[in-house]
Design an enzyme around this catalytic site. Structure first.
Site, PDB file in Angstrom:
ATOM      1  N   LYS A 158       0.840  -1.192   0.000  1.00 13.96           N
ATOM      2  CA  LYS A 158       0.000   0.000   0.000  1.00 13.96           C
ATOM      3  C   LYS A 158       0.877   1.245   0.000  1.00 13.96           C
ATOM      4  CE  LYS A 158      -3.928  -1.743   2.718  1.00 13.96           C
ATOM      5  NZ  LYS A 158      -4.953  -1.566   1.683  1.00 13.96           N
ATOM      6  N   ASP A 202      -7.469  -2.949  10.760  1.00 14.72           N
ATOM      7  CA  ASP A 202      -8.000  -3.908   9.783  1.00 14.72           C
ATOM      8  C   ASP A 202      -8.493  -5.201  10.438  1.00 14.72           C
ATOM      9  OD1 ASP A 202      -8.721  -4.326   7.153  1.00 14.72           O
ATOM     10  OD2 ASP A 202      -6.796  -5.213   6.568  1.00 14.72           O
ATOM     11  N   ASP A 224      -2.886  -7.544  -1.611  1.00 16.93           N
ATOM     12  CA  ASP A 224      -3.614  -6.626  -0.731  1.00 16.93           C
ATOM     13  C   ASP A 224      -5.099  -7.011  -0.615  1.00 16.93           C
ATOM     14  OD1 ASP A 224      -4.005  -4.509   0.959  1.00 16.93           O
ATOM     15  OD2 ASP A 224      -3.975  -2.974  -0.619  1.00 16.93           O
ATOM     16  N   ARG A 245     -10.395 -11.433   2.251  1.00 14.85           N
ATOM     17  CA  ARG A 245     -11.267 -12.494   1.727  1.00 14.85           C
ATOM     18  C   ARG A 245     -10.597 -13.859   1.835  1.00 14.85           C
ATOM     19  NH1 ARG A 245     -11.549  -9.384  -3.902  1.00 14.85           N
ATOM     20  NH2 ARG A 245     -11.273  -7.677  -2.415  1.00 14.85           N
TER      21      ARG A 245
HETATM   22  N1  BES Z   1      -8.069  -3.597   4.479  1.00 11.28           N
HETATM   23  C1  BES Z   1      -8.267  -3.201   3.143  1.00 11.28           C
HETATM   24  C2  BES Z   1      -9.558  -2.426   2.929  1.00 11.28           C
HETATM   25  C3  BES Z   1      -9.678  -1.105   3.633  1.00 11.28           C
HETATM   26  C4  BES Z   1      -9.412   0.080   2.964  1.00 11.28           C
HETATM   27  C5  BES Z   1     -10.144  -1.043   4.929  1.00 11.28           C
HETATM   28  C6  BES Z   1      -9.564   1.287   3.613  1.00 11.28           C
HETATM   29  C7  BES Z   1     -10.300   0.171   5.566  1.00 11.28           C
HETATM   30  C8  BES Z   1     -10.015   1.335   4.914  1.00 11.28           C
HETATM   31  C9  BES Z   1      -8.302  -4.425   2.238  1.00 11.28           C
HETATM   32  O1  BES Z   1      -7.519  -5.494   2.647  1.00 11.28           O
HETATM   33  C10 BES Z   1      -7.776  -3.997   0.922  1.00 11.28           C
HETATM   34  O2  BES Z   1      -6.638  -3.645   0.858  1.00 11.28           O
HETATM   35  N2  BES Z   1      -8.618  -4.060  -0.102  1.00 11.28           N
HETATM   36  C11 BES Z   1      -8.230  -3.668  -1.404  1.00 11.28           C
HETATM   37  C12 BES Z   1      -8.768  -4.694  -2.362  1.00 11.28           C
HETATM   38  C13 BES Z   1      -8.226  -4.548  -3.753  1.00 11.28           C
HETATM   39  C14 BES Z   1      -6.748  -4.865  -3.781  1.00 11.28           C
HETATM   40  C15 BES Z   1      -8.978  -5.513  -4.651  1.00 11.28           C
HETATM   41  C16 BES Z   1      -8.817  -2.293  -1.666  1.00 11.28           C
HETATM   42  O3  BES Z   1      -9.914  -1.997  -1.190  1.00 11.28           O
HETATM   43  O4  BES Z   1      -8.156  -1.499  -2.313  1.00 11.28           O
HETATM   44 ZN    ZN Z   2      -7.169  -5.629   4.665  1.00 10.71          ZN
HETATM   45 MN    MN Z   3      -5.523  -5.336   2.016  1.00 10.51          MN
END
Ligand code: BES
Ligand code: ZN
Ligand code: MN
Length: 496
Positions: A274, A285, A344, A348
């Site tokens: 990230k 998280d 990331d 899931r």
């Molecule tokens: N933990 C994140 C989602 C998240 C984002 C939670 C902002 C709280 C605030 C999750 O694991 C993630 O990184 N999701 C990605 C998925 C993508 C790579 C398909 C996302 O939302 O960008």
């Molecule tokens: Zn996450």
């Molecule tokens: Mn993630």
């Protein structure tokens, strides 16, 4: 350190000394038993002099009111009585707590203005809950620059004719309130402290309330072939855990209901790292797992008459020489294979094995999972609703209803075969991302592949568990979202 007020509820007469809180409506009307006293007359003059209109949640503080031995009286507006709804009392408690925060001891007269009946037991309990939740702060690490509390304890007495009934409701709701604060503590705690192992240990403390808690370590999860969860955790020095918490308050033969939480104690994104800005928020998280833990606390503390399982998958997602790579293919406990396109999209993967294990082991009536799963749900719904995805209309209705009742609101988004296709993979049974569009839905479709025919709902709490706007009852980064909601779901539909 913040001090959480201790609440007692009584039908005693109003005190003549100390700090007092009274209610007032939008016509500047006080309760009839106060209005005609000397105090009432003093308050009336003060209200008029300050041009106080008694709007909902508005407050007027009067220091050392003349002609009394009281130190101070705070008048709290309730607005139009006919416009008060089922959330008003919780909010009112929050307002009172924030306004009278410097007294070591105060009394709230919950008599309603005019001749109308006093608030009901549940409403009095809501005031108590609001008072405590609004006082919560996460300040455990402010040591050298600690704000010294004025008092070691704060004692609040709520006075009402309905005290006997209210005490009973509050005795239960104190447990729910503690569950919310537990969830907030877990989400606020930094990731160097709250590792998967430490989280599992804190879940283990639920044994004190009569829960059974089983902790699976890495070896146990390997034996169960939880390849999806283990793939996420393999890049971290902090080994994974899964906590399985059971509360057996129902009939022995009743199938349990189940709650499953994403517990990524820190999400760097892994090799699909990230960006640096705001990454610190990823200590939260594990908001889904925190809500499940807080919920189990709530249910056990109030001795809910239901059989409930809570499962939390605890991992840290780190980039490392051992970390999984984009393009890797892992085999989940279900036997289905997953091509990792983006490391990331890890939540899931954790939930896939947790849901599968839950379903197989407990054959629950339904499963509800909570997860800070996608940034996309923030794009869709902002901070004011959590996303709801489900294969079952009845469960969805019950959840949405509990959301309205607790003001932890849900908004249902669709799932379906068109979206499911988006996660088919060329090289494996599925891929862990579905491309640019409908990111929250394709994440839900992924989870859907791990629940079989069991009624299931997924709550995407990425926008509501943390960093949501401050409210009357939450002054902390972590909200504890989901605890009151799911406690209500259980209470309204699955007890007795
Ligand atoms: N933990 C994140 C989602 C998240 C984002 C939670 C902002 C709280 C605030 C999750 O694991 C993630 O990184 N999701 C990605 C998925 C993508 C790579 C398909 C996302 O939302 O960008
Ligand atoms: Zn996450
Ligand atoms: Mn993630």
């Amino acid at each position: 350190m913040s001090v959480i007020p201790e609440i007692s509820i009584s039908s005693a007469k109003l005190p003549q000394k100390g700090t007092l809180v009274v209610l007032c409506d939008d016509k500047a009307k006080l309760s009839s038993s106060i209005a005609n006293t000397d105090l009432g007359k003093t308050l009336k003059r003060a209200i008029a002099a300050a041009d106080f209109k008694g709007g909902f949640g508005k407050t007027l503080r009067i220091m050392v009111p003349q002609g009394t031995e009281l130190e101070q009286v705070t008048v709290v507006g309730i607005g139009k009585q006919s416009e008060m709804d089922e959330h008003s009392w919780l909010k009112l408690g929050g307002k009172i707590s924030s306004t009278v925060s410097s007294a070591a001891k105060y009394v709230v007269a919950l008599e309603l203005p005019g001749k109308d009946a006093d608030p009901k037991a549940r409403q009095i309990s809501d005031v108590a809950q609001g008072i405590q939740l609004a006082a919560y702060r996460f300040d455990r690490y402010k040591v050298a620059k600690a704000v010294k509390p004025k008092h070691k304890s704060i004692k609040v007495t709520l006075i009402s004719k309905a005290a006997t009934a209210a005490k009973k409701v509050w005795a239960e709701q104190q447990g729910v309130t503690n569950g919310v604060m537990l969830a907030r503590d877990l989400v606020n705690e930094p990731a160097n402290v709250l590792t998967p192992k430490e989280f599992a240990k804190r879940a283990g403390e639920l044994k004190k309330l009569g829960c059974q808690v089983e902790i699976l370590d890495e070896k146990a999860m390997k034996a169960l072939k939880m390849g999806a969860l283990l793939g996420v955790s393999q890049g971290s020095r902090n080994p994974p855990r899964m906590a399985i918490i059971q509360w057996k308050g129902g009939k022995p033969k009743d199938k349990p209901i189940a709650f499953v939480g994403k517990g990524v104690t820190f999400d760097t994104g892994g090799i699909s790292l990230k960006p640096a800005g705001g990454m610190e928020d990823m200590k939260g998280d594990m908001g889904g797992a925190a809500a499940v833990t807080g919920l189990m606390h709530a249910l056990a503390a109030r001795k809910a008459k239901a059989n409930v399982v809570g499962i939390i998958g605890l991992v840290e997602n780190m980039p490392d020489g051992d970390a999984q790579r984009p393009g890797d293919i892992v085999t989940s406990m279900s036997g289905q294979t997953i091509e990792i396109l983006n490391t990331d999209a890890e939540g899931r993967l954790v939930l896939a094995d947790a849901l599968w294990h839950c379903n197989k082991k407990f054959k629950p009536k339904f499963m509800v999972n909570l997860a800070t799963l996608t940034g996309a749900v923030l794009v869709a719904l902002g901070n004011h609703h959590a996303g709801l995805f489900s294969n079952d209309d009845e469960l969805s209705e019950q959840l949405a209803h509990a959301g309205l009742a607790t003001s932890e609101k849900l908004w249902r988004l669709p799932i379906g075969p068109e979206y499911d296709k988006l996660i088919d993979s060329k090289n494996a049974d599925m891929k862990n991302t579905g491309g640019r569009y409908a990111g929250s839905i394709t994440a839900a479709q992924f989870l859907h592949r791990y629940v079989g025919e069991t009624p299931w709902a997924h709550l995407d709490v990425a926008g509501t568990a943390m960093g949501s706007p401050q409210t009357d009852i939450n002054k902390s980064w972590a909200s504890g979202f989901g605890v009151r909601l799911l406690d209500r779901l259980v209470a309204d539909n699955y007890e007795k």
